[in-house]
Design a protein around this motif. Structure first.
Motif, PDB file in Angstrom:
ATOM      1  N   GLY A 195     -17.742 -41.104  -5.368  1.00 51.03           N
ATOM      2  CA  GLY A 195     -17.205 -40.924  -4.027  1.00 51.03           C
ATOM      3  C   GLY A 195     -15.807 -40.332  -4.003  1.00 51.03           C
ATOM      4  O   GLY A 195     -15.026 -40.487  -4.946  1.00 51.03           O
ATOM      5  N   ASP A 196     -15.512 -39.680  -2.900  1.00 50.93           N
ATOM      6  CA  ASP A 196     -14.137 -39.266  -2.596  1.00 50.93           C
ATOM      7  C   ASP A 196     -13.423 -40.343  -1.795  1.00 50.93           C
ATOM      8  O   ASP A 196     -12.257 -40.188  -1.424  1.00 50.93           O
ATOM      9  N   GLY A 197     -14.133 -41.407  -1.519  1.00 50.26           N
ATOM     10  CA  GLY A 197     -13.567 -42.528  -0.798  1.00 50.26           C
ATOM     11  C   GLY A 197     -14.617 -43.591  -0.573  1.00 50.26           C
ATOM     12  O   GLY A 197     -15.807 -43.398  -0.867  1.00 50.26           O
ATOM     13  N   TRP A 198     -14.164 -44.727  -0.082  1.00 51.13           N
ATOM     14  CA  TRP A 198     -15.041 -45.842   0.274  1.00 51.13           C
ATOM     15  C   TRP A 198     -14.817 -46.154   1.742  1.00 51.13           C
ATOM     16  O   TRP A 198     -13.682 -46.107   2.232  1.00 51.13           O
ATOM     17  N   THR A 199     -15.890 -46.459   2.456  1.00 53.20           N
ATOM     18  CA  THR A 199     -15.778 -46.767   3.875  1.00 53.20           C
ATOM     19  C   THR A 199     -16.467 -48.094   4.169  1.00 53.20           C
ATOM     20  O   THR A 199     -17.533 -48.381   3.622  1.00 53.20           O
ATOM     21  N   SER A 200     -15.849 -48.895   5.016  1.00 52.65           N
ATOM     22  CA  SER A 200     -16.339 -50.251   5.247  1.00 52.65           C
ATOM     23  C   SER A 200     -17.055 -50.374   6.573  1.00 52.65           C
ATOM     24  O   SER A 200     -16.901 -49.548   7.481  1.00 52.65           O
ATOM     25  N   ALA A 220     -10.828 -46.876 -12.545  1.00 59.09           N
ATOM     26  CA  ALA A 220     -10.190 -46.734 -13.853  1.00 59.09           C
ATOM     27  C   ALA A 220     -11.241 -46.719 -14.960  1.00 59.09           C
ATOM     28  O   ALA A 220     -11.158 -45.931 -15.908  1.00 59.09           O
ATOM     29  N   GLU A 221     -12.251 -47.577 -14.829  1.00 56.42           N
ATOM     30  CA  GLU A 221     -13.317 -47.622 -15.836  1.00 56.42           C
ATOM     31  C   GLU A 221     -14.093 -46.311 -15.892  1.00 56.42           C
ATOM     32  O   GLU A 221     -14.551 -45.904 -16.963  1.00 56.42           O
ATOM     33  N   TYR A 222     -14.232 -45.639 -14.752  1.00 60.61           N
ATOM     34  CA  TYR A 222     -14.943 -44.360 -14.712  1.00 60.61           C
ATOM     35  C   TYR A 222     -14.019 -43.173 -14.979  1.00 60.61           C
ATOM     36  O   TYR A 222     -14.448 -42.021 -14.870  1.00 60.61           O
ATOM     37  N   ASP A 227      -7.659 -39.592  -9.393  1.00 54.52           N
ATOM     38  CA  ASP A 227      -8.260 -38.731  -8.372  1.00 54.52           C
ATOM     39  C   ASP A 227      -7.915 -39.236  -6.971  1.00 54.52           C
ATOM     40  O   ASP A 227      -7.834 -40.454  -6.740  1.00 54.52           O
ATOM     41  N   PRO A 228      -7.728 -38.342  -6.003  1.00 52.42           N
ATOM     42  CA  PRO A 228      -7.534 -38.782  -4.612  1.00 52.42           C
ATOM     43  C   PRO A 228      -8.727 -39.608  -4.154  1.00 52.42           C
ATOM     44  O   PRO A 228      -9.879 -39.310  -4.501  1.00 52.42           O
TER      45      PRO A 228
END
Length: 290
Positions: A195-200, A220-222, A227-228
């Motif tokens: 993802g370029d982000g997470w949405t709730s 961090a693990e990936y 990355d933005p």
């Protein structure tokens, strides 16, 4: 921190004018929800309410979010739009790639693709898609849509989807950001990985803080820590200047708000009253608001 207007369950005829007013006020984006249909009986609990019941009825208006985004983009110039979230699992990835690419092109790259799996077995099965293995299928769908939107002649040979060389034109002239929705461990891994982000959906502040920490660890693990990455939230227990400052300090980049609800109005309130709510919110919380 940016502010996005949530337009869920508003009458469809209000949407173009709400978009124009939100842009004039300085809001960053408009979030469009997704609901395919209202089944009379639900076989699974709705995951985002305490009792598992839906908070809308069979007559509640839901615009197709891709069509809604295109209509609102046509009457605006700067404000962005994103789905929050479109349910991938019951749809076809090639058809979606065609639609998403069209919205991106016609909006001048003002569209972000917020995606989730979908919670209702009926939405899958009545649309001809198995409910089983939906997570793995959605992972492959994301790969397909990103590949096609990248432009050029492409082919794909996966477990669920298989096609030879094809091309959809025009491809977006800028990458379409993908925002991954969902609160489960699998959803957070998906967001951190692709993802370029997470949405709730609706969440309390403490749960948001815990989720952001988990996303930070997973990214961090990936190998994606630098990355933005957008954190888009609907927080249900932090409001006002101090509340928004807390959210920003926690790492939230985009707060999804419904100003007319804050003013005690309903989803179906008159357009003029909603526009007044947008202007009041902007005067209080948006820098440079008109």
């Amino acid at each position: 921190m940016k502010f996005t207007v949530g337009i869920a369950m508003s009458p469809l005829e209000q949407l173009p004018e709400l978009a124009k007013t939100a842009e004039e006020c300085g809001f960053s984006s408009i979030a469009l929800p997704d609901s395919l249909f209202y089944m009379q009986s639900q076989s699974e609990k709705y995951p985002y309410t305490p009792d598992g019941n839906r908070f809308w009825g069979p007559d509640t208006p839901w615009v197709d979010p891709l069509i809604g985004a295109t209509a609102m983009a046509a009457v605006t110039e700067k404000i962005h739009f994103y789905t929050n979230v479109l349910k991938l699992g019951s749809r076809n990835p090639l058809l979606l790639a065609r639609q998403v690419g069209s919205v991106a092109a016609m909006s001048g790259n003002r569209f972000g693709f917020g995606v989730g799996i979908g919670w209702a077995p009926e939405e899958f099965e009545w649309c001809g898609v198995p409910y089983a293995r939906r997570g793995a299928r959605v992972d492959e769908m994301i790969d397909v849509i990103k590949l096609v939107l990248g432009g050029g002649m492409v082919e794909f040979h996966g477990e669920f989807y298989d096609f030879d060389n094809l091309q959809m034109s025009p491809a977006p002239t800028a990458p379409v950001p993908f925002y991954i929705g969902g609160h489960t461990a699998a959803a957070l891994r998906r967001a951190a990985r692709v993802g370029d982000g997470w949405t709730s959906a609706m969440m309390k502040y403490d749960d948001i803080v815990t989720t952001i920490a988990e996303l930070t660890k997973l990214r961090a693990e990936y190998g994606r820590a630098a990355d933005p990455f957008e954190i888009q939230v609907v927080c249900i227990d932090r409001f006002g200047k101090s509340g928004y400052e807390e959210l920003a300090a926690a790492g939230v980049t985009d707060s999804i708000v419904v100003p007319w609800i804050f003013d005690g109005l309903g989803f179906d309130s008159e357009l003029a009253a909603k526009q007044d709510s947008l202007r009041r919110f902007a005067d209080q919380y948006l820098e440079g608001a008109k």
